[in-house]
Design a protein around this motif. Structure first.
Motif, mmCIF file in Angstrom:
data_model
loop_
_atom_site.group_PDB
_atom_site.id
_atom_site.type_symbol
_atom_site.label_atom_id
_atom_site.label_comp_id
_atom_site.label_asym_id
_atom_site.label_seq_id
_atom_site.Cartn_x
_atom_site.Cartn_y
_atom_site.Cartn_z
ATOM 1 N N GLY A 303 44.094 36.786 48.451
ATOM 2 C CA GLY A 303 45.395 36.863 48.818
ATOM 3 C C GLY A 303 45.893 38.295 49.045
ATOM 4 N N GLY A 304 45.207 39.401 48.989
ATOM 5 C CA GLY A 304 45.711 40.642 49.391
ATOM 6 C C GLY A 304 45.227 41.265 50.703
ATOM 7 N N GLY A 305 44.291 40.367 51.418
ATOM 8 C CA GLY A 305 43.683 40.603 52.717
ATOM 9 C C GLY A 305 44.867 40.384 53.903
ATOM 10 N N MET A 324 49.279 31.557 42.715
ATOM 11 C CA MET A 324 48.482 32.313 41.848
ATOM 12 C C MET A 324 47.534 33.005 43.189
ATOM 13 S SD MET A 324 45.436 31.726 39.233
ATOM 14 C CE MET A 324 46.278 31.654 37.832
ATOM 15 N N ILE A 325 47.566 34.324 42.866
ATOM 16 C CA ILE A 325 46.660 35.024 43.813
ATOM 17 C C ILE A 325 45.568 35.659 43.405
ATOM 18 C CG2 ILE A 325 46.981 37.081 45.648
ATOM 19 C CD1 ILE A 325 49.999 36.726 45.549
ATOM 20 N N VAL A 326 44.297 35.471 43.875
ATOM 21 C CA VAL A 326 43.268 35.925 43.158
ATOM 22 C C VAL A 326 42.742 36.886 44.232
ATOM 23 C CG1 VAL A 326 40.675 35.224 42.712
ATOM 24 C CG2 VAL A 326 42.605 33.611 42.177
ATOM 25 N N GLU A 327 42.213 37.913 43.748
ATOM 26 C CA GLU A 327 41.904 39.209 44.570
ATOM 27 C C GLU A 327 41.207 40.074 43.800
ATOM 28 O OE1 GLU A 327 41.260 41.708 47.275
ATOM 29 O OE2 GLU A 327 42.772 40.288 47.917
ATOM 30 N N ASN A 328 40.102 40.768 44.470
ATOM 31 C CA ASN A 328 39.155 41.718 43.817
ATOM 32 C C ASN A 328 39.706 42.946 43.960
ATOM 33 O OD1 ASN A 328 38.191 42.008 46.480
ATOM 34 N ND2 ASN A 328 35.971 42.151 45.830
ATOM 35 N N SER A 329 40.568 43.414 44.731
ATOM 36 C CA SER A 329 40.935 44.632 45.005
ATOM 37 C C SER A 329 42.211 44.972 44.223
ATOM 38 C CB SER A 329 41.294 44.954 46.398
ATOM 39 O OG SER A 329 42.104 46.073 46.644
ATOM 40 N N GLU A 330 42.183 45.803 43.363
ATOM 41 C CA GLU A 330 43.533 46.184 42.314
ATOM 42 C C GLU A 330 44.713 46.595 43.326
ATOM 43 O OE1 GLU A 330 44.516 49.101 38.620
ATOM 44 O OE2 GLU A 330 43.330 49.617 40.252
ATOM 45 N N PHE A 331 44.436 47.469 44.247
ATOM 46 C CA PHE A 331 45.514 47.861 44.857
ATOM 47 C C PHE A 331 45.903 46.712 45.672
ATOM 48 C CE2 PHE A 331 47.460 49.835 48.828
ATOM 49 C CZ PHE A 331 48.390 50.256 48.374
ATOM 50 N N ALA A 335 49.846 45.393 45.734
ATOM 51 C CA ALA A 335 50.736 45.394 46.791
ATOM 52 C C ALA A 335 51.312 44.156 47.027
ATOM 53 C CB ALA A 335 50.057 45.944 47.828
ATOM 54 N N ILE A 336 50.433 42.939 47.332
ATOM 55 C CA ILE A 336 50.937 41.804 47.637
ATOM 56 C C ILE A 336 52.125 40.995 46.739
ATOM 57 C CG2 ILE A 336 49.033 40.365 46.906
ATOM 58 C CD1 ILE A 336 51.187 39.474 49.979
ATOM 59 N N THR A 337 51.680 41.211 45.421
ATOM 60 C CA THR A 337 52.388 40.692 44.157
ATOM 61 C C THR A 337 53.853 41.703 44.304
ATOM 62 O OG1 THR A 337 51.244 42.082 42.715
ATOM 63 C CG2 THR A 337 50.735 39.932 42.850
ATOM 64 N N LYS A 338 54.003 42.837 44.483
ATOM 65 C CA LYS A 338 55.070 43.415 44.369
ATOM 66 C C LYS A 338 56.051 42.903 45.603
ATOM 67 C CE LYS A 338 54.860 47.622 46.189
ATOM 68 N NZ LYS A 338 55.785 47.607 47.419
#
Length: 646
Positions: A303-305, A324-331, A335-338
């Motif tokens: 979800g962060g891509g 719910m957003i599942v992502e393996n990149s912390e940043f 960014a997307i949840t913010k």
């Protein structure tokens, strides 16, 4: 008629009172013209009676025909049409009144005739005089501020150009002054639109700017109408010439009246490469998407891509219950949840750090969240990198999809939708082969669900649906050619292209994601076994043409200011990508831009067993064995070595 009630504001009440008074005056003038001054002596009772009967009728008619929906300051032809309808209704009412009263109320025909013209003048005249008065005031104010307003040229001479000029005239906040037009039609040169002259054809830009400079008017901006973007074949040449003479270039963000905000300001945006690709973004009906997403619990992997984040934004915008957003990149997750919590404060958003290769954790997250819909966008997508990291590509793209699909099936979600790629068709790369294997696994699970539902229900209904949506390159996505070319342009070049004949399909991020959601809605509503949807990407674009357009967009000339270098194809690359192969003929759907691939003959149980063997090969760390098992699962996979440039 406009029966929707309008709020009774003081200004509307004043306009309503004005119209009632004018109606009384019009009837009185009609009698005066017909009978002279004696009318008020001998026919006073007749006049009063007629007014008493007509006024209640006009109270309803004037509101019904929308005379108070418009604003006098912006009185226009549609307002005049409403007045014509209302006045005609009043005249017809007078004739009917004379007929049904059988002599009790006599309305001479000449009164009806003259009253129509008098009432038109008394109702319409003040509105348009007020419009002229306000326009004059604004024009005088604009002239007084003209020494500080930015002089602009407008490319295009259609409706959009008229809207731009009118907006700039009536809204002093824009601080821009139109000093001339450039038309896409030579026949328009020498004409005027709202007193702004058409100074030349779009190809005459340099000459027009030079001539204006000689008269002390140096334009600083060029505003492109949508007409100019669509009709001008060499629009990138126009943009390049504009940049060379020092003009910043902007365009309307929307066609027609949609390009003006509620406060009257123009919606302008810089020119992007999307504007120069020769394909228009489809206008979509978002009702299907809203019906799919509204009130549902939705899980998005990756979800962060680029694709995943746009999926999240559109899903949140369609009022899902939870996301719910599942992502393996912390940043990327941060960014997307913010952004979502800021832009959609009413939607509960949860972010979870998780790698889709971790089967246990994926199963645990899905079990806890129990989504209704799952969109699987997590993937490794860069062909050269995956060629060098075979195990990582298989683990993420194939095994990761298996993990998400199995977890989705276990909780009984309505559907899982996998984001696929044109590189999965006749794959020549490890990345394409891993995505093809993932497509086939989803197709196998969908076939199992279809068969099970038929056995239980006998009506072709579904258990969990498993679908894949396949499309080409997305403009501006991370790692794609557009950001790379922009970076190379900022460094002064050269632009690097692998091969002069290489072509790719392109689509904007927003359009691609909207079509993914619409395809998902189609799949859920269809009773046919369709597991793979293909987006109509239009015509493929030569990468070297894209590079040349971007160079011109930056105000340079390809081959002169910025060089293009051909570096040779890389492992796994093809000159031309395909969206479907001969084994899966496409058929149209009810939504333009979405095609459905005929399902292939698959033995689900056998394929699932082959996936397990592939997983075991990965555990051994034998890359050759991995590739052998991948080739067995995807027999159409034929590794391509780079084409050498002559």
């Amino acid at each position: 008629m406009h029966f929707a009630p309008s709020p009774l504001t003081p200004k509307r009440l004043a306009a309503f009172t004005h119209d009632l008074v004018m109606t009384v005056v019009a009837i009185g003038l009609g009698y005066y013209i017909r009978f002279g001054a004696d009318a008020f002596s001998y026919r006073a009772n007749e006049i009063v009676t007629l007014i008493a009967i007509v006024l209640p009728f006009v109270c309803v008619i004037y509101w019904a025909f929308g005379l108070y929906a418009g604003i006098w300051r912006f009185a226009s032809i549609p307002d005049l049409v409403n007045i014509v309808k209302a006045v005609t209704a009043v005249s017809v009412f007078m004739v009917v009144l004379d007929f049904v009263s059988r002599g009790a109320i006599i309305v001479p025909r000449t009164i009806v005739f003259t009253n129509w013209f008098i009432l038109m003048a008394l109702l319409g005249g003040p509105r348009f005089l007020y419009r002229v008065y306000r326009d004059r005031r604004l024009l005088n104010r604009t002239r007084r501020a003209s020494h500080t307003a930015i002089p602009v040229l407008i490319a295009g001479s259609g409706n959009d150009a008229e809207i731009i000029i009118r907006s700039l005239e009536t809204n002093g906040h824009d601080l821009m002054r139109p000093i001339g037009l450039l038309s896409t039609k030579q026949a328009h040169v020498g004409q005027r639109i709202r007193n702004v002259p058409v100074l030349g054809h779009t190809s005459d830009l340099e000459r027009v700017v030079e001539r204006l400079a000689q008269h002390g008017q140096i334009p600083r901006r060029l505003i492109l109408t949508n007409e100019a973007l669509v009709k001008e074949r060499d629009i990138e040449q126009v943009i390049s010439r504009a940049r060379k003479v020092g003009l910043s270039v902007e365009r309307l963000t929307h066609p027609g009246l949609d390009s003006v905000n509620g406060d009257g300001r123009l919606r302008l945006a810089p020119i992007n490469i999307e504007d120069l690709l020769g394909r228009s973004t489809r206008e979509l009906d978002y009702t299907m998407i809203r019906n799919l997403v509204a009130g549902q619990k939705v899980l998005v992997t990756g979800g962060g891509g680029t694709i995943g984040s746009e999926l999240c934004r559109q899903i949140a915008g369609m009022s899902c219950e939870r996301l719910m957003i599942v992502e393996n990149s912390e940043f990327a997750l941060y960014a997307i949840t913010k952004d979502l919590k800021r832009d959609f404060p009413g939607i509960p958003v949860e972010g979870r750090l998780c790698d889709v290769r971790d089967r246990r954790k994926v199963a645990d997250l899905v079990e806890r969240f129990r989504p209704d819909l799952v969109f699987h966008a997590a993937a490794l997508k860069h062909v050269p990198i995956v060629e060098q990291h075979v195990a990582e590509g298989i683990l993420t793209n194939t095994v990761g999809t298996v993990n998400v699909a199995d977890a989705t099936r276990k909780v009984g979600a309505k559907a899982m939708v996998m984001i696929s790629t044109d590189k999965a068709v006749q794959p020549s790369s490890v990345m394409g082969a891993t995505k093809r294997a993932a497509e086939t696994y989803c197709e196998a699970l969908d076939a199992l669900g279809f068969a099970a539902s038929n056995r239980v229900n006998g009506d072709g209904g579904r258990e969990t649906r498993f679908m894949s949506v396949r499309f080409g390159n997305v403009l501006g996505s991370s790692g794609s050619v557009v950001p790379l070319f922009k970076e190379q342009l900022e460094q002064g070049g050269p632009i690097t292209v692998t091969h002069p004949d290489m072509k790719r399909y392109f689509m904007t991020i927003r359009e691609a994601v909207s079509l993914v959601l619409m395809a998902s809605a189609l799949g859920l509503s269809s009773r046919d076994r369709i597991s793979i949807f293909v987006l109509d990407m239009g015509e493929p674009v030569r990468i070297v043409d894209l590079a040349e357009r971007m160079i011109r967009l930056a105000g340079f000339e390809p081959g002169t200011d910025i060089q293009i270098e051909f570096t040779g194809m890389r492992d796994g690359e093809k000159l031309n990508e395909e969206l479907f192969d001969s084994g899966e003929p496409l058929k149209s759907t009810e939504v333009a831009g979405i095609l459905a691939a005929e399902p292939r003959a698959i033995v689900p149980a056998t394929f699932i067993e082959e996936i397990e063997v592939l997983r075991q090969a990965i555990e051994t760390g034998d890359e050759s064995g991995m590739l052998d098992r991948l080739s067995a699962i995807v027999p159409e996979y034929v590794p391509h070595k780079p084409h050498q440039l002559s």
